[in-house]
Write a protein that holds these residues in place. Structure first.
Motif, PDB file in Angstrom:
ATOM      1  N   GLY B  11      48.323  52.484  37.377  1.00 35.48           N
ATOM      2  CA  GLY B  11      49.181  51.747  36.281  1.00 35.48           C
ATOM      3  C   GLY B  11      49.966  53.028  35.425  1.00 35.48           C
ATOM      4  N   ILE B  12      50.588  53.142  34.496  1.00 36.78           N
ATOM      5  CA  ILE B  12      51.438  53.718  33.411  1.00 36.78           C
ATOM      6  C   ILE B  12      50.705  54.843  32.693  1.00 36.78           C
ATOM      7  N   ALA B  13      49.417  54.959  32.780  1.00 33.15           N
ATOM      8  CA  ALA B  13      48.538  55.114  32.442  1.00 33.15           C
ATOM      9  C   ALA B  13      48.730  56.681  33.609  1.00 33.15           C
ATOM     10  N   LEU B  30      45.346  60.790  43.664  1.00 32.57           N
ATOM     11  CA  LEU B  30      45.420  59.206  43.269  1.00 32.57           C
ATOM     12  C   LEU B  30      45.573  58.683  43.626  1.00 32.57           C
ATOM     13  N   VAL B  31      44.121  57.180  43.437  1.00 36.41           N
ATOM     14  CA  VAL B  31      43.490  56.235  44.225  1.00 36.41           C
ATOM     15  C   VAL B  31      44.643  54.725  43.808  1.00 36.41           C
ATOM     16  N   GLU B  32      45.044  54.093  44.116  1.00 35.09           N
ATOM     17  CA  GLU B  32      45.112  52.530  43.263  1.00 35.09           C
ATOM     18  C   GLU B  32      44.711  51.828  44.606  1.00 35.09           C
ATOM     19  N   GLY B  39      51.243  49.216  38.721  1.00 40.25           N
ATOM     20  CA  GLY B  39      50.039  48.965  37.132  1.00 40.25           C
ATOM     21  C   GLY B  39      50.502  47.771  37.063  1.00 40.25           C
ATOM     22  N   LYS B  40      50.155  46.587  35.248  1.00 35.94           N
ATOM     23  CA  LYS B  40      51.107  45.758  35.004  1.00 35.94           C
ATOM     24  C   LYS B  40      52.660  45.711  34.782  1.00 35.94           C
ATOM     25  N   MET B  41      52.412  47.650  34.161  1.00 35.33           N
ATOM     26  CA  MET B  41      53.457  47.254  33.333  1.00 35.33           C
ATOM     27  C   MET B  41      55.453  47.157  33.874  1.00 35.33           C
ATOM     28  N   GLN B  78      40.210  51.211  48.054  1.00 32.68           N
ATOM     29  CA  GLN B  78      39.210  51.402  47.415  1.00 32.68           C
ATOM     30  C   GLN B  78      37.916  52.182  47.373  1.00 32.68           C
ATOM     31  N   ILE B  79      37.526  52.318  45.855  1.00 36.29           N
ATOM     32  CA  ILE B  79      36.905  53.751  45.853  1.00 36.29           C
ATOM     33  C   ILE B  79      35.453  52.926  45.993  1.00 36.29           C
ATOM     34  N   ARG B  80      34.606  53.184  47.423  1.00 35.61           N
ATOM     35  CA  ARG B  80      33.164  53.160  47.476  1.00 35.61           C
ATOM     36  C   ARG B  80      32.233  53.723  46.423  1.00 35.61           C
ATOM     37  N   LYS B 664      41.620  43.683  32.776  1.00 33.10           N
ATOM     38  CA  LYS B 664      41.894  42.481  32.863  1.00 33.10           C
ATOM     39  C   LYS B 664      42.314  41.534  31.716  1.00 33.10           C
ATOM     40  N   LEU B 665      42.928  40.915  32.089  1.00 30.52           N
ATOM     41  CA  LEU B 665      43.771  39.311  31.372  1.00 30.52           C
ATOM     42  C   LEU B 665      42.025  38.388  31.014  1.00 30.52           C
ATOM     43  N   PHE B 666      42.190  37.851  30.131  1.00 32.45           N
ATOM     44  CA  PHE B 666      41.774  36.492  29.978  1.00 32.45           C
ATOM     45  C   PHE B 666      41.463  35.040  30.192  1.00 32.45           C
ATOM     46  N   THR B 684      50.419  31.274  30.923  1.00 38.06           N
ATOM     47  CA  THR B 684      49.370  31.922  29.777  1.00 38.06           C
ATOM     48  C   THR B 684      51.217  33.423  29.695  1.00 38.06           C
ATOM     49  N   ALA B 685      50.842  34.796  29.165  1.00 40.00           N
ATOM     50  CA  ALA B 685      51.750  34.930  28.344  1.00 40.00           C
ATOM     51  C   ALA B 685      52.216  36.126  29.519  1.00 40.00           C
ATOM     52  N   MET B 686      51.220  36.102  30.956  1.00 37.86           N
ATOM     53  CA  MET B 686      51.852  37.496  31.471  1.00 37.86           C
ATOM     54  C   MET B 686      52.233  36.320  32.629  1.00 37.86           C
ATOM     55  N   MET B 688      55.173  33.839  31.674  1.00 37.83           N
ATOM     56  CA  MET B 688      56.221  34.068  30.665  1.00 37.83           C
ATOM     57  C   MET B 688      56.488  34.906  30.967  1.00 37.83           C
ATOM     58  N   ASP B 689      55.387  36.177  31.235  1.00 38.17           N
ATOM     59  CA  ASP B 689      56.557  37.875  31.313  1.00 38.17           C
ATOM     60  C   ASP B 689      56.957  37.568  32.195  1.00 38.17           C
ATOM     61  N   ARG B 690      56.311  37.116  33.692  1.00 36.89           N
ATOM     62  CA  ARG B 690      57.146  37.077  34.530  1.00 36.89           C
ATOM     63  C   ARG B 690      58.766  36.273  34.774  1.00 36.89           C
ATOM     64  N   ARG B 733      45.128  44.008  20.285  1.00 36.83           N
ATOM     65  CA  ARG B 733      46.292  45.327  19.801  1.00 36.83           C
ATOM     66  C   ARG B 733      47.461  44.719  20.205  1.00 36.83           C
ATOM     67  N   VAL B 734      48.131  44.111  21.593  1.00 34.93           N
ATOM     68  CA  VAL B 734      49.063  43.832  22.123  1.00 34.93           C
ATOM     69  C   VAL B 734      50.242  42.407  21.868  1.00 34.93           C
ATOM     70  N   CYS B 735      49.162  41.477  21.834  1.00 32.43           N
ATOM     71  CA  CYS B 735      49.624  39.957  21.508  1.00 32.43           C
ATOM     72  C   CYS B 735      50.332  39.462  21.004  1.00 32.43           C
ATOM     73  N   ILE B 740      56.144  37.829  20.037  1.00 32.73           N
ATOM     74  CA  ILE B 740      57.445  38.147  19.617  1.00 32.73           C
ATOM     75  C   ILE B 740      58.914  38.790  20.493  1.00 32.73           C
ATOM     76  N   LYS B 741      58.734  39.746  21.097  1.00 30.32           N
ATOM     77  CA  LYS B 741      58.915  40.151  22.247  1.00 30.32           C
ATOM     78  C   LYS B 741      59.384  38.306  23.311  1.00 30.32           C
ATOM     79  N   GLN B 742      58.764  38.103  23.575  1.00 28.22           N
ATOM     80  CA  GLN B 742      59.180  37.001  24.592  1.00 28.22           C
ATOM     81  C   GLN B 742      59.732  35.890  23.848  1.00 28.22           C
ATOM     82  N   GLY B 825      44.588  37.291  25.266  1.00 28.29           N
ATOM     83  CA  GLY B 825      43.626  38.954  25.713  1.00 28.29           C
ATOM     84  C   GLY B 825      43.597  39.645  26.165  1.00 28.29           C
ATOM     85  N   LEU B 826      43.660  40.872  25.879  1.00 25.76           N
ATOM     86  CA  LEU B 826      43.079  41.731  27.552  1.00 25.76           C
ATOM     87  C   LEU B 826      41.662  42.474  27.021  1.00 25.76           C
ATOM     88  N   LEU B 827      41.273  42.572  27.620  1.00 23.48           N
ATOM     89  CA  LEU B 827      39.184  42.470  28.435  1.00 23.48           C
ATOM     90  C   LEU B 827      39.290  43.522  29.487  1.00 23.48           C
TER      91      LEU B 827
HETATM   92  C1  LIG Z   1      51.621  39.277  28.926  1.00 20.04           C
HETATM   93  C2  LIG Z   1      51.778  40.771  28.565  1.00 20.04           C
HETATM   94  C3  LIG Z   1      52.979  41.974  28.012  1.00 20.04           C
HETATM   95  C4  LIG Z   1      53.131  42.958  27.638  1.00 20.04           C
HETATM   96  N1  LIG Z   1      54.081  43.662  27.008  1.00 20.04           N
HETATM   97  C5  LIG Z   1      53.801  44.894  26.780  1.00 20.04           C
HETATM   98  C6  LIG Z   1      55.513  45.346  26.362  1.00 20.04           C
HETATM   99  O1  LIG Z   1      55.893  44.687  25.332  1.00 20.04           O
HETATM  100  N2  LIG Z   1      55.233  46.546  25.832  1.00 20.04           N
HETATM  101  C7  LIG Z   1      54.007  47.391  25.292  1.00 20.04           C
HETATM  102  O2  LIG Z   1      53.729  48.845  24.916  1.00 20.04           O
HETATM  103  N3  LIG Z   1      52.835  46.853  26.425  1.00 20.04           N
HETATM  104  C8  LIG Z   1      52.982  45.519  26.914  1.00 20.04           C
HETATM  105  N4  LIG Z   1      51.640  45.280  27.381  1.00 20.04           N
HETATM  106  C9  LIG Z   1      51.016  45.608  27.329  1.00 20.04           C
HETATM  107  C10 LIG Z   1      50.867  46.701  28.947  1.00 20.04           C
HETATM  108  O3  LIG Z   1      50.556  46.462  29.594  1.00 20.04           O
HETATM  109  C11 LIG Z   1      49.024  47.960  29.007  1.00 20.04           C
HETATM  110  O4  LIG Z   1      49.243  48.563  27.709  1.00 20.04           O
HETATM  111  C12 LIG Z   1      50.139  48.928  30.071  1.00 20.04           C
HETATM  112  O5  LIG Z   1      49.841  47.797  31.241  1.00 20.04           O
HETATM  113  C13 LIG Z   1      48.273  49.871  30.296  1.00 20.04           C
HETATM  114  O6  LIG Z   1      48.236  50.613  31.524  1.00 20.04           O
HETATM  115  P1  LIG Z   1      47.490  51.206  31.861  1.00 20.04           P
HETATM  116  O7  LIG Z   1      47.559  52.003  32.866  1.00 20.04           O
HETATM  117  O8  LIG Z   1      45.983  51.229  31.275  1.00 20.04           O
HETATM  118  O9  LIG Z   1      46.599  49.385  33.154  1.00 20.04           O
HETATM  119  P2  LIG Z   1      47.513  48.596  34.190  1.00 20.04           P
HETATM  120  O10 LIG Z   1      48.503  48.538  33.580  1.00 20.04           O
HETATM  121  O11 LIG Z   1      45.985  47.752  33.858  1.00 20.04           O
HETATM  122  O12 LIG Z   1      46.841  49.392  35.166  1.00 20.04           O
HETATM  123  C14 LIG Z   1      45.573  49.558  35.752  1.00 20.04           C
HETATM  124  C15 LIG Z   1      45.738  50.575  37.680  1.00 20.04           C
HETATM  125  O13 LIG Z   1      44.435  50.574  37.871  1.00 20.04           O
HETATM  126  C16 LIG Z   1      44.378  49.622  39.198  1.00 20.04           C
HETATM  127  N5  LIG Z   1      42.749  49.659  39.758  1.00 20.04           N
HETATM  128  C17 LIG Z   1      42.431  49.153  38.961  1.00 20.04           C
HETATM  129  N6  LIG Z   1      40.810  49.010  39.075  1.00 20.04           N
HETATM  130  C18 LIG Z   1      40.641  50.279  40.020  1.00 20.04           C
HETATM  131  C19 LIG Z   1      39.859  50.934  41.086  1.00 20.04           C
HETATM  132  N7  LIG Z   1      38.276  50.487  40.966  1.00 20.04           N
HETATM  133  N8  LIG Z   1      40.600  51.726  42.355  1.00 20.04           N
HETATM  134  C20 LIG Z   1      41.598  52.081  42.124  1.00 20.04           C
HETATM  135  N9  LIG Z   1      42.667  51.742  41.872  1.00 20.04           N
HETATM  136  C21 LIG Z   1      42.374  50.521  41.040  1.00 20.04           C
HETATM  137  C22 LIG Z   1      44.711  48.716  39.431  1.00 20.04           C
HETATM  138  O14 LIG Z   1      45.175  48.296  40.100  1.00 20.04           O
HETATM  139  C23 LIG Z   1      46.666  48.938  38.398  1.00 20.04           C
HETATM  140  O15 LIG Z   1      47.162  48.950  38.893  1.00 20.04           O
HETATM  141  C24 LIG Z   1      51.878  43.939  27.368  1.00 20.04           C
HETATM  142  C25 LIG Z   1      50.683  43.324  28.491  1.00 20.04           C
HETATM  143  C26 LIG Z   1      50.181  41.536  28.537  1.00 20.04           C
HETATM  144  C27 LIG Z   1      49.182  41.444  28.563  1.00 20.04           C
END
Ligand SMILES: Cc1cc2nc3c(=O)[nH]c(=O)nc-3n(C[C@H](O)[C@H](O)[C@H](O)COP(=O)(O)OP(=O)(O)OC[C@H]3O[C@@H](n4cnc5c(N)ncnc54)[C@H](O)[C@@H]3O)c2cc1C
Ligand code: SF4
Ligand code: SF4
Lengths: 79, 903
Positions: B11-13, B30-32, B39-41, B78-80, B664-666, B684-686, B688-690, B733-735, B740-742, B825-827
């Motif tokens: 993901g972005i992190a 980097l393993v995905e 990720g979700k971004m 997948q990490i084993r 994860k998402l709720f 869900t908001a996700m 709606m974002d799509r 924290r983000v909902c 408001i963005k949506q 929410g985020l979980l």
């Molecule tokens: C509806 C919604 C709207 C949002 N809108 C905004 C916004 O406008 N602005 C904002 O700043 N933030 C927003 N956010 C928050 C934003 O999505 C997160 O801050 C961001 O995605 C976090 O990045 P991350 O890399 O930590 O996690 P993620 O994006 O969840 O990425 C984690 C990655 O790890 C992978 N992974 C998981 N487990 C494993 C494993 N065991 N082995 C290998 N890979 C694995 C996953 O597949 C994924 O690709 C929003 C969130 C939601 C739910």
């Protein structure tokens, strides 16, 4: 028309492989909204919405112009 | 391989940590687990508070990551387990899943997805729309390559002894691609007309749907597709290969095994001669199976599929020596002489005129040597399928009475139940627990049977209860004709001096390669397996062709596997994929009524209609997901589809690990009072974002119940967050901000829409967030302070929200909206906790990865050398995730340097 999701979505999505031909045949007679397709084919509109969205996604159909006054788009075959 | 850093999660992190460390000169792996990083971004529409396009700012990072010389990216992996080695470093074991697409060749054009016949739900559009088994995750995927979802073989295709892709042609018929379905069948087996009528269809026995209301009617569907094709194509569409090898092959026997071997070898370009002792080709298909089950014109048309390849069939030519064939210059021989003799009963009177072997009777009846049995009493001895056919033939030939005599009870009869039933419907009498003790005749002509009654004892080695004679139970039965159908015997007597045989007179072969004891002679079909079924014989012919080709090309036969199908998927897992499966009755092939069909040899089963074929095919559950219909192979311009690909286990040594597995998402279904999953317009908001994103599932912002543009939308904040009843007291924290963005984006798309945000309190804590909030208010968004207690659906599919407006103090209120967005929410993603051996990675109170010195060393975990980045350790927005990822990267670099210096 009130609709509740009764069927599992995976099953609804699978049905698109068969129902798309009925939708295509219907749209040969002119553009239709989701509601109109649902009424003619006698399927719940939210299921038709999934099939129409899938067909739109894969380029089989396109929307015509702007939505009508009530906010519904009509869809036609993609030439 | 050795790497400095393993980053788990792209993901972005994860990408940010990897890029920083890569730029510092470290070697990063980097393993995905998904097939794309991002990720979700990458799935978001825009980001708050700048309203920058999420893809526009995410894709450059994704591209930089994948192209970075210091970063190796493994997607769909997948990490084993990660464990620590003695020297303090880590070892990671991982599984790289097979994509079935050669990434080096795939150009990301998406043609395979357009051609694919299997619809699946699209998880990246959160189930709003269907995707395909062959798909590119989303338009901005990095790498932008197709993958094929194929967890295993479908049980039907896995079971077919001839390797016919039953799921494939069922899926093609479902899609209306009938000719393609026929051609797919022909890749594996050349006698589709025969199989559509006379196959015992083991695929249906193993069909997952047979555990529900009944198997998919696979054979009926095949019958529809073949009959349609044969009607349109009375002749094959192909001719002999342009070039032939200079190696000649002799095939002995023109039954299904011989024909199948001839077809597969003929397609490869071998000149082939089939030698057949009978006057016409087809073996059992012509002489054994009666025309009311398998008409001659179908056998003829099926055989044209083989002769069109230039295969020569020499009938009335009985072969008695393998050596003689070799001396004639054949380079290889396939012996497929079947089992068309019957074992003797060894009871007195067996040689009387009027006692016939089953195959002798069937051959004479099928060729017209015996035509009329009017007024005769016929007894067929035996309980297998080979007893049913002569009995039903005798009925059609006018016999006065026909009896099937079997020594055990009906339960033990090896014949299929539906065949026994068909016989009974035609007036055949079943006499069970009886056996002939002797055949009695006058002047050499049979006139009576002395019958002995039996009772059942303990089970024998076959598992069936042993028949024991009842002393003194003998009686006589007047009879004109007895047909012995007590088991078929291989026709191998001519070869016993040349080839090794088994005790039951079948030919001894290597079970994998079908080589006999004589070099260059292969054998298969019933002559090897004993009496079996057509589809088995076809499978043996195909197998023999594979190995004969290798043999003639001088290639090794050792250690080569002919059948490389993936293991079958677990049926329970398939059924568990759906929350419910609607009852859909199997399609049944109609039969002529018994009184009508008894009159002649007209085909009994009637073909199903096109509509029945498609709806019947649509009962298929797509067990193996990919149906192996091969449409993607045909569509792919880069020739990138590779079904022989298999998943791969890898091991790497690592100095430090960053866990960035995200959140994860709720699951909104859990908040039952909000109706998510029941009311289509509660999303869900996700989702709606799509819907708001440029790569959205719909053509505009529409509501899912009927495609209307919503003009009165509610956002319900804190769904699944700050809620003790749902076990998640944390604020996500983000909902607040993403809602408001949506709201702002929806107003942009539908300026006249009314937007209401129901909140507990707005948390606008970051730079520019308060201004963003005020801006939404200024645009006309209504903010109502109060928790929504319930959502109800109205007749027009609008939704009634029940809530308390705390600020107005007016107590419980209701308001109608035409769409509701649940700001879920985020979980924590608890998968992160099991990455390390013995679950050593500690979790905090909320099950996020614990940061042991959160205040002064953000990113440091309970394991020395392991760091956490982004939302894996707490809910965060994108800027905070990136900042946190930077901290984790710095910590990991410092850890490595510290260790290097002390080493
Ligand atoms: C509806 C919604 C709207 C949002 N809108 C905004 C916004 O406008 N602005 C904002 O700043 N933030 C927003 N956010 C928050 C934003 O999505 C997160 O801050 C961001 O995605 C976090 O990045 P991350 O890399 O930590 O996690 P993620 O994006 O969840 O990425 C984690 C990655 O790890 C992978 N992974 C998981 N487990 C494993 C494993 N065991 N082995 C290998 N890979 C694995 C996953 O597949 C994924 O690709 C929003 C969130 C939601 C739910
Ligand atoms: S073989 Fe058929 S079902 Fe499988 S991915 Fe290719 S097109 Fe789809
Ligand atoms: S449900 Fe479909 S894929 Fe599964 S076993 Fe039956 S026919 Fe094959």
């Amino acid at each position: 028309m009130t609709v509740e999701i009764k069927r599992d979505l995976v099953e609804v999505m699978r049905d698109e492989r068969v129902i798309r031909d009925s939708i295509i045949n219907l749209l040969r007679n002119g553009p239709r909204t989701v509601i109109e397709i649902a009424e003619t084919l006698k399927h719940p509109p939210h299921e038709v919405m999934i099939w129409v969205a899938t067909m739109w996604r894969y380029g089989a159909i396109v929307e015509t112009g702007k939505p009508d006054e009530e906010g519904y788009y009509k869809y036609q075959l993609n030439q | 391989m050795n790497y400095d850093i393993l980053v788990v999660g792209g993901g972005i992190a994860g990408m940010e940590s990897a890029l920083i460390l890569g730029d510092m000169g470290y070697k990063v792996l980097l393993v995905e687990k998904e097939a794309s990083i991002g990720g979700k971004m990458i799935l978001l529409s825009k980001v708050f508070p700048t309203l920058d396009c999420a893809s526009c700012i995410s894709t450059p990072k994704m591209a930089a990551t994948i192209n970075h010389p210091g970063i190796t990216v493994l997607t769909y992996s997948q990490i084993r387990e990660i464990s620590r080695m003695d020297d303090g470093r880590f070892i990671v074991r991982l599984k790289k899943e097979a994509t079935f697409v050669d990434f080096a060749a795939c150009t990301g054009c998406g043609e395979c997805e357009l051609a694919c016949t299997v619809a699946i739900s699209d998880p990246f559009n959160y189930d709003l729309v269907a995707s395909r088994s062959a798909h590119i995750l989303y338009p901005q995927a990095v790498p932008k390559k197709a993958i094929i979802e194929r967890p295993g073989s479908s049980p039907c295709s896995f079971t077919c002894p001839a390797g016919v892709k039953a799921h494939g042609y069922v899926s093609l018929v479902r899609s209306g691609k009938y000719e393609e379905a026929f051609h797919l069948h022909m890749e594996d087996a050349p006698l589709p007309g025969t199989l559509a009528r006379a196959c015992y269809a083991p695929c249906e026995d193993s069909c997952t749907r047979s555990d529900l209301e009944g198997a998919v009617s696979i054979r009926a569907i095949k019958r529809f597709m073949v009959d349609r094709y044969y009607k349109d194509h009375p002749e094959p569409e192909y001719g002999p290969p342009e070039k032939f090898f200079d190696k000649r092959i002799a095939i002995v026997g023109s039954g299904p095994a011989g024909l199948s071997a001839a077809y597969h070898l003929g397609k490869r370009g071998y000149p082939i001669t089939i030698f057949e002792g009978a006057p016409q080709p087809g073996g059992m298909l012509r002489y054994g199976i009666p025309a009311y089950r398998l008409p001659d014109d179908i056998v003829d048309r099926d055989i044209k599929n083989i002769t069109a390849l230039g295969v020569e069939i020499k009938t009335k030519t009985r072969i008695t020596s393998m050596k003689a064939l070799k001396n004639e210059g054949f380079d290889a021989v396939f012996l497929a002489v079947g089992t068309n003799r019957t074992w003797k009963m060894k009871v007195p009177g067996e040689d009387l005129n009027g006692v016939m072997e089953c195959m002798e009777f069937l051959t004479e009846a099928n060729t017209g040597s015996i035509k009329d049995l009017s007024g005769k009493t016929v007894v067929v001895v035996g309980g297998g399928n080979s007893a049913i056919d002569p009995a039903r033939m005798a009925v059609r030939m006018g016999a006065k009475s026909v009896v099937i005599m079997y020594r055990r009870s009906r339960n033990e009869m090896p014949a299929h139940d539906w065949e026994v039933k068909a016989a009974l419907d035609e007036g055949i009498e079943l006499q069970v627990l009886k056996t002939p003790k002797s055949f009695i005749g006058e002047n050499g002509q049979l006139s009576k049977i002395e019958v002995l009654s039996m009772q059942l004892g303990e089970p024998d080695e076959s598992g069936r209860r042993r028949p024991i004679p009842k002393k003194g139970s003998e009686f006589t039965l007047p009879v004109d004709l007895v047909i012995l159908a007590i088991g078929l015997r291989p026709c191998t007597e001519s070869f016993k001096d040349e080839l090794e045989e088994n005790r039951d007179e079948t030919i001894k072969v290597n079970e994998e390669t079908l080589e006999t004891s004589m070099p260059s002679v292969f054998a298969g079909g019933d002559a090897v397996t004993g009496a079996s079924m057509i589809v088995n014989a076809i499978g043996q012919g195909k197998r023999a062709a594979f190995y004969i080709h290798r043999y003639l090309q001088g290639e090794s036969l050792d250690g080569i596997t002919f059948d490389s199908r993936l293991p079958a998927v677990d049926k329970k897992e398939v059924i568990g994929r759906s929350s419910s499966i609607s009852r859909r009755e199997p399609i049944i092939m109609r039969e002529l009524p018994p009184d009508e069909r008894k009159q002649d040899f007209k085909e009994v089963e009637c073909c199903i209609s096109e509509e029945e074929a498609r709806s019947g095919a649509n009962r298929c559950l797509d067990c193996g997901v990919c149906s192996e219909c091969n449409e993607c192979i045909k569509a792919c311009p880069a020739d990138a589809i590779n079904f022989t690909m298999r998943s791969e286990e890898q091991t790497h040594e690592i100095s430090s690990v960053i866990v960035s597995t995200g959140f994860k998402l709720f699951d909104a279904h859990l908040k039952t009072s909000y109706g998510y999953g029941r009311y289509p317009n509660v999303v869900t908001a996700m989702q709606m974002d799509r819907i708001l994103s440029p790569t959205r599932p719909y053509n505009a912002v529409l509501r899912p119940s009927d495609g209307k543009m919503p003009d009165n939308i509610a956002f319900v904040l804190c769904t699944g967050s700050r809620d003790h009843t749902l076990n998640n007291p944390l604020c996500s924290r983000v909902c607040c901000m993403y809602s408001i963005k949506q709201a702002q984006l929806t107003m942009g798309a539908s300026p006249l829409a009314d937007i209401t945000i129901y909140y507990i309190d707005i948390r606008a804590f970051g730079k520019g967030y308060e201004e963003f909030y005020q801006q939404a208010k200024g645009m006309g968004t209504f903010f109502v302070k109060g928790r929504v207690s319930e959502i109800e659906q109205l007749d027009n599919s609008n939704l009634m929200l029940h809530y308390e407006d705390i600020e107005s103090g007016e107590g419980p209120q209701t308001t109608e909206h035409d769409m509701v967005v649940l700001s879920v929410g985020l979980l924590p993603n608890i998968e992160a906790l099991s990455l390390f051996k013995d679950n050593q990675l500690e979790a905090d109170h909320y099950a996020y990865v614990k940061e042991v010195e959160e205040d002064i060393n953000p990113g440091k975990t309970s394991i020395d050398g392991v760091f956490v980045a982004g939302t894996a350790s707490a809910p965060r927005d994108i800027p905070d995730s990136i900042l946190h990822a930077g901290s984790a990267a710095a910590q990991a670099a410092a850890y490595i340097e510290r260790n290097r210096r002390s080493a």
